[in-house]
Design a protein around this motif. Structure first.
Motif, PDB file in Angstrom:
ATOM      1  N   MET A 195     -18.593  37.044 -13.743  1.00  0.00           N
ATOM      2  CA  MET A 195     -18.314  37.493 -12.395  1.00  0.00           C
ATOM      3  C   MET A 195     -18.270  39.024 -12.312  1.00  0.00           C
ATOM      4  O   MET A 195     -18.538  39.588 -11.266  1.00  0.00           O
ATOM      5  CB  MET A 195     -17.006  36.871 -11.918  1.00  0.00           C
ATOM      6  CG  MET A 195     -16.676  37.173 -10.499  1.00  0.00           C
ATOM      7  SD  MET A 195     -17.688  36.340  -9.308  1.00  0.00           S
ATOM      8  CE  MET A 195     -16.518  35.198  -8.663  1.00  0.00           C
ATOM      9  N   ASP A 196     -17.936  39.695 -13.426  1.00  0.00           N
ATOM     10  CA  ASP A 196     -17.880  41.158 -13.427  1.00  0.00           C
ATOM     11  C   ASP A 196     -19.234  41.772 -13.088  1.00  0.00           C
ATOM     12  O   ASP A 196     -19.302  42.761 -12.356  1.00  0.00           O
ATOM     13  CB  ASP A 196     -17.406  41.686 -14.786  1.00  0.00           C
ATOM     14  CG  ASP A 196     -15.943  41.389 -15.051  1.00  0.00           C
ATOM     15  OD1 ASP A 196     -15.215  41.060 -14.090  1.00  0.00           O
ATOM     16  OD2 ASP A 196     -15.528  41.478 -16.215  1.00  0.00           O
ATOM     17  N   GLU A 197     -20.315  41.176 -13.619  1.00  0.00           N
ATOM     18  CA  GLU A 197     -21.639  41.718 -13.338  1.00  0.00           C
ATOM     19  C   GLU A 197     -22.020  41.503 -11.872  1.00  0.00           C
ATOM     20  O   GLU A 197     -22.652  42.376 -11.267  1.00  0.00           O
ATOM     21  CB  GLU A 197     -22.693  41.105 -14.255  1.00  0.00           C
ATOM     22  CG  GLU A 197     -22.635  41.655 -15.655  1.00  0.00           C
ATOM     23  CD  GLU A 197     -23.821  41.220 -16.513  1.00  0.00           C
ATOM     24  OE1 GLU A 197     -24.571  40.314 -16.117  1.00  0.00           O
ATOM     25  OE2 GLU A 197     -23.979  41.812 -17.598  1.00  0.00           O
ATOM     26  N   ILE A 198     -21.647  40.378 -11.304  1.00  0.00           N
ATOM     27  CA  ILE A 198     -21.923  40.160  -9.887  1.00  0.00           C
ATOM     28  C   ILE A 198     -21.155  41.188  -9.056  1.00  0.00           C
ATOM     29  O   ILE A 198     -21.691  41.741  -8.091  1.00  0.00           O
ATOM     30  CB  ILE A 198     -21.587  38.711  -9.463  1.00  0.00           C
ATOM     31  CG1 ILE A 198     -22.560  37.745 -10.155  1.00  0.00           C
ATOM     32  CG2 ILE A 198     -21.668  38.554  -7.951  1.00  0.00           C
ATOM     33  CD1 ILE A 198     -22.245  36.279  -9.946  1.00  0.00           C
ATOM     34  N   GLN A 199     -19.935  41.494  -9.445  1.00  0.00           N
ATOM     35  CA  GLN A 199     -19.171  42.528  -8.747  1.00  0.00           C
ATOM     36  C   GLN A 199     -19.875  43.879  -8.848  1.00  0.00           C
ATOM     37  O   GLN A 199     -19.904  44.643  -7.877  1.00  0.00           O
ATOM     38  CB  GLN A 199     -17.744  42.623  -9.294  1.00  0.00           C
ATOM     39  CG  GLN A 199     -16.855  43.575  -8.516  1.00  0.00           C
ATOM     40  CD  GLN A 199     -16.657  43.149  -7.072  1.00  0.00           C
ATOM     41  OE1 GLN A 199     -16.270  42.021  -6.810  1.00  0.00           O
ATOM     42  NE2 GLN A 199     -16.932  44.043  -6.136  1.00  0.00           N
ATOM     43  N   ARG A 200     -20.435  44.187 -10.001  1.00  0.00           N
ATOM     44  CA  ARG A 200     -21.209  45.439 -10.146  1.00  0.00           C
ATOM     45  C   ARG A 200     -22.381  45.469  -9.176  1.00  0.00           C
ATOM     46  O   ARG A 200     -22.679  46.509  -8.574  1.00  0.00           O
ATOM     47  CB  ARG A 200     -21.749  45.578 -11.577  1.00  0.00           C
ATOM     48  CG  ARG A 200     -20.783  46.125 -12.577  1.00  0.00           C
ATOM     49  CD  ARG A 200     -21.414  46.327 -13.949  1.00  0.00           C
ATOM     50  NE  ARG A 200     -22.533  47.259 -13.910  1.00  0.00           N
ATOM     51  CZ  ARG A 200     -23.562  47.229 -14.759  1.00  0.00           C
ATOM     52  NH1 ARG A 200     -23.620  46.316 -15.718  1.00  0.00           N
ATOM     53  NH2 ARG A 200     -24.537  48.106 -14.659  1.00  0.00           N
ATOM     54  N   ASN A 211     -29.478  38.811 -16.583  1.00  0.00           N
ATOM     55  CA  ASN A 211     -28.168  38.212 -16.867  1.00  0.00           C
ATOM     56  C   ASN A 211     -27.461  37.781 -15.591  1.00  0.00           C
ATOM     57  O   ASN A 211     -26.727  36.801 -15.587  1.00  0.00           O
ATOM     58  CB  ASN A 211     -27.272  39.202 -17.607  1.00  0.00           C
ATOM     59  CG  ASN A 211     -27.666  39.368 -19.041  1.00  0.00           C
ATOM     60  OD1 ASN A 211     -28.415  38.573 -19.588  1.00  0.00           O
ATOM     61  ND2 ASN A 211     -27.171  40.428 -19.663  1.00  0.00           N
ATOM     62  N   SER A 212     -27.661  38.557 -14.509  1.00  0.00           N
ATOM     63  CA  SER A 212     -27.011  38.283 -13.230  1.00  0.00           C
ATOM     64  C   SER A 212     -27.941  38.692 -12.105  1.00  0.00           C
ATOM     65  O   SER A 212     -28.692  39.658 -12.241  1.00  0.00           O
ATOM     66  CB  SER A 212     -25.709  39.071 -13.092  1.00  0.00           C
ATOM     67  OG  SER A 212     -24.786  38.693 -14.088  1.00  0.00           O
ATOM     68  N   ASN A 244     -24.952  34.120 -12.413  1.00  0.00           N
ATOM     69  CA  ASN A 244     -25.163  34.737 -13.717  1.00  0.00           C
ATOM     70  C   ASN A 244     -25.316  33.660 -14.778  1.00  0.00           C
ATOM     71  O   ASN A 244     -25.115  32.479 -14.510  1.00  0.00           O
ATOM     72  CB  ASN A 244     -24.051  35.740 -14.058  1.00  0.00           C
ATOM     73  CG  ASN A 244     -22.695  35.092 -14.166  1.00  0.00           C
ATOM     74  OD1 ASN A 244     -22.540  34.010 -14.715  1.00  0.00           O
ATOM     75  ND2 ASN A 244     -21.681  35.753 -13.642  1.00  0.00           N
ATOM     76  N   LYS A 245     -25.699  34.103 -15.957  1.00  0.00           N
ATOM     77  CA  LYS A 245     -25.940  33.156 -17.047  1.00  0.00           C
ATOM     78  C   LYS A 245     -24.671  32.490 -17.542  1.00  0.00           C
ATOM     79  O   LYS A 245     -24.708  31.371 -18.026  1.00  0.00           O
ATOM     80  CB  LYS A 245     -26.634  33.866 -18.221  1.00  0.00           C
ATOM     81  CG  LYS A 245     -28.067  34.182 -17.969  1.00  0.00           C
ATOM     82  CD  LYS A 245     -28.718  34.791 -19.200  1.00  0.00           C
ATOM     83  CE  LYS A 245     -30.191  35.026 -18.933  1.00  0.00           C
ATOM     84  NZ  LYS A 245     -30.844  35.654 -20.089  1.00  0.00           N
TER      85      LYS A 245
END
Length: 137
Positions: free
Chosen positions: A1-6, A71-72, A99-100
Motif C-alpha cells: 500500500m505504501d507504493e500506491i500512496q507514493r 510493482n504497483s 500492487n504485487k
C-alpha cells in the motif's frame, strides 16, 4: 500500500491542476517499476476525445501485458458517484490501485467540489476493495 500512496502523492498535484484549469480530466495512469521508479503511462489510439471507460480498460490491458515490469499501478479517472456518507451524488477522482504484494485491488474515491472561481476542495475519501485484475496468475 505504501507504493500506491507514493503514486497518489506524486500524481495528485497534476490532477489538481487539470481540475482547476479544465474542470475535468481524461483518465491517466502512473506506475512504479521493479527499480522503484515512478513513471507516467500513456495510451493513444488516434481518437482525440476517447471515452473514459475505454481509456481505463486500455490502461488495464497495458498493465496486464507488462505486469512483470511493474510493482504497483494506479489509474486516475473523473467520476460522478454517490457518496456513501451523504447519500448524494458528487464529483470524485477515482483511483484504481493495485500492487504485487496485496491480495486485493483498491478503488479510492476522493470527492471534490470546484467553485466557479476555481477553488478546489476535497471531502472525506473512501475506499473499496475488489479482486485483483492486473497482478494475477
Amino acid at each position: 500500500m505504501d507504493e500506491i500512496q507514493r503514486l497518489l502523492d506524486t500524481t495528485f498535484p497534476f490532477i489538481n491542476s487539470l481540475l482547476v484549469k479544465y474542470g475535468e480530466f481524461f483518465p491517466l495512469a502512473s506506475a512504479i517499476d521493479s527499480n522503484g521508479q515512478i513513471s507516467q503511462v500513456g495510451t493513444y489510439d488516434g481518437v482525440d476525445n476517447p471515452l473514459s471507460d475505454k481509456l481505463v480498460n486500455d490502461f488495464k490491458d497495458i498493465f496486464r501485458a507488462k505486469k512483470d515490469k511493474f510493482n504497483s499501478i494506479a489509474i486516475f479517472y473523473d467520476v460522478k458517484v454517490v457518496n456513501p456518507k451523504t447519500g448524494l451524488k458528487t464529483d470524485a477522482v477515482a483511483v484504481f490501485g493495485e500492487n504485487k504484494i496485496d491480495r486485493t485491488s483498491y478503488i479510492f474515491y476522493f470527492p471534490y467540489s470546484l467553485t466557479t472561481d476555481k477553488k478546489l476542495s476535497y471531502l472525506d475519501s473512501w475506499m473499496n476493495t475488489n479482486d485483483k485484475e492486473i497482478f494475477i496468475g
